[in-house]
Write an enzyme that holds these catalytic residues in place. Structure first.
Site, PDB file in Angstrom:
ATOM      1  N   GLY A   1       3.679 109.840  11.906  1.00 14.56           N
ATOM      2  CA  GLY A   1       3.568 111.292  12.020  1.00 14.56           C
ATOM      3  C   GLY A   1       2.264 111.757  12.630  1.00 14.56           C
ATOM      4  O   GLY A   1       2.169 112.878  13.127  1.00 14.56           O
ATOM      5  N   SER A   2       1.250 110.907  12.632  1.00 14.51           N
ATOM      6  CA  SER A   2       0.002 111.235  13.328  1.00 14.51           C
ATOM      7  C   SER A   2       0.060 110.777  14.782  1.00 14.51           C
ATOM      8  O   SER A   2      -0.383 111.486  15.693  1.00 14.51           O
ATOM      9  CB  SER A   2      -1.192 110.552  12.641  1.00 14.51           C
TER      10      SER A   2
ATOM     11  N   SER B   1      -5.437 110.177  12.385  1.00 13.27           N
ATOM     12  CA  SER B   1      -4.792 109.720  11.151  1.00 13.27           C
ATOM     13  C   SER B   1      -4.906 110.836  10.133  1.00 13.27           C
ATOM     14  O   SER B   1      -6.023 111.183   9.716  1.00 13.27           O
ATOM     15  CB  SER B   1      -5.445 108.455  10.609  1.00 13.27           C
TER      16      SER B   1
ATOM     17  N   SER C   1      -4.193 110.971   6.952  1.00 16.83           N
ATOM     18  CA  SER C   1      -4.840 110.546   5.703  1.00 16.83           C
ATOM     19  C   SER C   1      -6.252 110.023   5.958  1.00 16.83           C
ATOM     20  O   SER C   1      -7.106 110.051   5.084  1.00 16.83           O
ATOM     21  CB  SER C   1      -4.019 109.431   5.045  1.00 16.83           C
TER      22      SER C   1
ATOM     23  N   THR D   1      -5.192 104.926   7.422  1.00 21.36           N
ATOM     24  CA  THR D   1      -4.172 104.034   7.981  1.00 21.36           C
ATOM     25  C   THR D   1      -4.842 102.848   8.678  1.00 21.36           C
ATOM     26  O   THR D   1      -5.651 103.038   9.599  1.00 21.36           O
ATOM     27  CB  THR D   1      -3.261 104.833   8.945  1.00 21.36           C
TER      28      THR D   1
ATOM     29  N   ARG E   1       3.455 114.388   8.826  1.00 24.49           N
ATOM     30  CA  ARG E   1       4.351 114.844   9.905  1.00 24.49           C
ATOM     31  C   ARG E   1       4.497 116.359   9.953  1.00 24.49           C
ATOM     32  O   ARG E   1       4.970 116.898  10.951  1.00 24.49           O
ATOM     33  CB  ARG E   1       5.706 114.149   9.809  1.00 24.49           C
TER      34      ARG E   1
ATOM     35  N   GLU F   1      12.517 109.803   8.571  1.00 26.20           N
ATOM     36  CA  GLU F   1      11.657 110.052   7.411  1.00 26.20           C
ATOM     37  C   GLU F   1      12.186 111.164   6.501  1.00 26.20           C
ATOM     38  O   GLU F   1      12.108 111.051   5.285  1.00 26.20           O
ATOM     39  CB  GLU F   1      10.233 110.381   7.860  1.00 26.20           C
TER      40      GLU F   1
ATOM     41  N   HIS G   1      20.406 103.447  33.370  1.00 30.06           N
ATOM     42  CA  HIS G   1      20.450 102.087  33.910  1.00 30.06           C
ATOM     43  C   HIS G   1      20.734 101.048  32.832  1.00 30.06           C
ATOM     44  O   HIS G   1      20.623  99.853  33.079  1.00 30.06           O
ATOM     45  CB  HIS G   1      19.135 101.782  34.633  1.00 30.06           C
TER      46      HIS G   1
ATOM     47  N   LYS H   1       2.491 100.028   3.176  1.00 22.55           N
ATOM     48  CA  LYS H   1       1.034 100.255   3.255  1.00 22.55           C
ATOM     49  C   LYS H   1       0.348  99.622   2.051  1.00 22.55           C
ATOM     50  O   LYS H   1      -0.719  99.024   2.180  1.00 22.55           O
ATOM     51  CB  LYS H   1       0.714 101.754   3.306  1.00 22.55           C
TER      52      LYS H   1
HETATM   53  O1  PA5 Z   1       4.980 110.758   8.231  1.00 22.71           O
HETATM   54  C1  PA5 Z   1       4.347 109.914   7.612  1.00 22.71           C
HETATM   55  O2  PA5 Z   1       4.030 110.046   6.422  1.00 22.71           O
HETATM   56  C2  PA5 Z   1       3.954 108.621   8.292  1.00 22.71           C
HETATM   57  O3  PA5 Z   1       4.627 108.464   9.496  1.00 22.71           O
HETATM   58  C3  PA5 Z   1       2.421 108.606   8.499  1.00 22.71           C
HETATM   59  O4  PA5 Z   1       2.055 109.626   9.393  1.00 22.71           O
HETATM   60  C4  PA5 Z   1       1.985 107.244   9.028  1.00 22.71           C
HETATM   61  O5  PA5 Z   1       2.284 106.256   8.069  1.00 22.71           O
HETATM   62  C5  PA5 Z   1       0.494 107.187   9.329  1.00 22.71           C
HETATM   63  O6  PA5 Z   1      -0.265 107.713   8.294  1.00 22.71           O
HETATM   64  P1  PA5 Z   1      -1.416 108.766   8.655  1.00 22.71           P
HETATM   65  O7  PA5 Z   1      -0.698 109.881   9.328  1.00 22.71           O
HETATM   66  O8  PA5 Z   1      -2.007 109.184   7.371  1.00 22.71           O
HETATM   67  O9  PA5 Z   1      -2.355 108.035   9.544  1.00 22.71           O
END
Ligand code: PA5
Length: 309
Positions: A44-45, A86, A88, A91, A135, A205, A221, A305
Site C-alpha cells: 500500500g505504500s 513506508s 509504518s 517495513t 493503503r 487486501e 500479445h 512480517k
Molecule cells: O496495505 C497494507 O497494509 C500493506 O500492503 C502495507 O502497505 C505493506 O505491507 C507495507 O507496509 P508499510 O506501508 O507500512 O511500509
C-alpha cells in the site's frame, strides 16, 4: 458494510477526496539537478512509486523508477534522489533499500508516519498523518512525490485533481455486483496501468479475494489469447481520447466478450488516475461487504512480517 468494518475503511475511502485536497505536496525540498528518482516501497505504500513513474514518464527528462524489494539496481548511484515510502516506517524491504541508498551516496527522502525510518533518515523527512491503514493513506504518501516531480518540471495538480473527484459509489456497486463471484482481471494503460494494479491489490487486501491485472498493449500479445470468459470478469480502465482507444476497442471486438466487460472511462493525467483509484477502492469495499469480510485487518501480511521481522 459498516457493521463488518472494524478499522473504518469505509470512512477512509469516503474521505479520499478530502485526503487528496489536504495532502501536503508543497513541503518537499527541491532536489535540483538529479540523474533520476528511485522510489522504494512495498504494498500500500509502494503503489505511489508506480503511480509517480507512470505520471512522469512522458513529462520528465530523467528516469523515475519504482522499486519493490530490499536491493537496489546497479544504476542507482550518487546522482539519484532516493525516496523511501513506508507508512509504518518499519517495513524491512524498504528499510534495507533505504540503507543501500545511503551507502551508495544518494540523496534521500523518507515518506512515513513514524517507525524506524524516522530514526534512519538523515536528509529529509516527510511525515504523513498517523493512524491510517497504509493503503488508505495513498493521497498523503503520493503528495510529497508529486511535489518532487513538480520541482523537476512536471505539472501535476493535486488540488485540481481533488476537485474533479466525484462520488463513484453507484458505479462501484454496479461493477462489484457485476463481478460477483468471478475473478476480476483489471486492465489499464499509461498511468491507468498502475491504477489497475492498485485495484488488484485493494481487492486482495480489502475483499481477501484473488484479482489480476494487466496492461495494454502488452496483454494483446498474450493474455488476450487466453480468454474464454469462464470464471473471470474483465474490467477495462480507459480514457476518452487517448492513443490507445482504437486498440482497446479492437481488443473488445476480437478477444474479450464485450458484453461482459466492465468499462470505466476517466480523464487523462493525475485527475483520471486518482478517480480510477477511488472507484477501485469502492469496488473492493463492496466486494468485501458481499463476501462478509472485514476490509481492514490483513492478518496474513502481518504474520509474514512477524515471522521475518
Ligand atoms: O496495505 C497494507 O497494509 C500493506 O500492503 C502495507 O502497505 C505493506 O505491507 C507495507 O507496509 P508499510 O506501508 O507500512 O511500509
Amino acid at each position: 458494510m459498516r457493521a463488518l468494518d472494524s478499522g473504518d475503511m469505509v470512512s477512509h475511502v469516503e474521505s479520499f477526496p478530502r485526503y487528496v485536497a489536504e495532502a501536503r505536496e508543497a513541503e518537499t525540498p527541491d532536489p535540483g539537478k538529479t540523474d533520476g528518482v528511485a522510489v522504494a516501497g512495498m504494498g500500500g505504500s509502494g503503489i505511489v512509486g508506480e503511480l509517480l513513474a507512470a505520471l512522469c514518464r512522458d513529462v520528465l527528462d530523467v528516469p523515475v523508477v519504482a522499486l519493490h524489494g530490499p536491493s537496489l539496481p546497479r544504476f542507482v548511484g550518487p546522482g539519484y534522489l532516493f525516496i523511501s515510502v513506508s507508512y509504518s516506517g518499519n517495513t524491512e524491504e524498504t528499510l534495507s533499500a533505504h540503507r543501500g541508498a545511503v551507502e551508495r551516496g544518494c540523496r534521500t527522502l523518507a515518506v512515513t508516519s513514524g517507525g524506524r525510518l524516522v530514526k534512519e533518515e538523515r536528509d529529509h523527512l516527510c511525515r504523513v498523518p498517523r493512524g491510517l491503514p497504509p493503503r488508505a493513506a495513498l493521497p498523503h504518501l503520493l503528495a510529497p512525490l508529486v511535489g518532487i516531480a513538480n520541482h523537476l518540471g512536471a505539472d501535476l495538480d493535486l488540488r485540481g485533481a481533488s476537485r474533479s473527484l466525484g462520488d463513484p459509489r453507484e458505479r462501484a456497486y454496479e461493477i462489484a455486483t457485476g463481478i460477483g463471484e468471478e475473478v476480476p482481471l483489471v486492465y489499464g494503460y499509461g498511468p491507468l496501468a498502475p491504477a489497475a494494479y492498485r485495484w488488484k491489490c485493494q481487492v486482495n487486501e480489502n475483499a481477501k479475494r484473488h484479482a489480476f491485472w494487466n496492461y495494454f498493449p502488452e496483454l494483446d500479445h498474450n493474455e488476450a489469447e487466453a480468454w474464454d470468459g469462464e470464471g473471470f470478469a474483465p474490467v477495462v480502465l480507459r480514457t476518452e481520447d487517448g492513443d490507445m482507444e482504437e486498440r482497446v476497442d479492437a481488443t473488445l471486438e476480437a478477444a474479450l466478450p464485450r458484453e461482459r466487460v466492465h468499462q470505466a472511462t476517466f480523464e487523462g493525467g493525475l485527475s483520471g488516475v486518482l478517480s480510477a483509484v477511488h472507484l477501485g477502492d469502492w469496488v473492493s469495499l463492496y466486494m468485501a461487504g458481499m463476501r462478509g469480510v472485514d476490509p481492514t485487518p490483513v492478518p496474513k501480511i502481518e504474520r509474514v512480517k512477524g515471522l521475518l521481522g
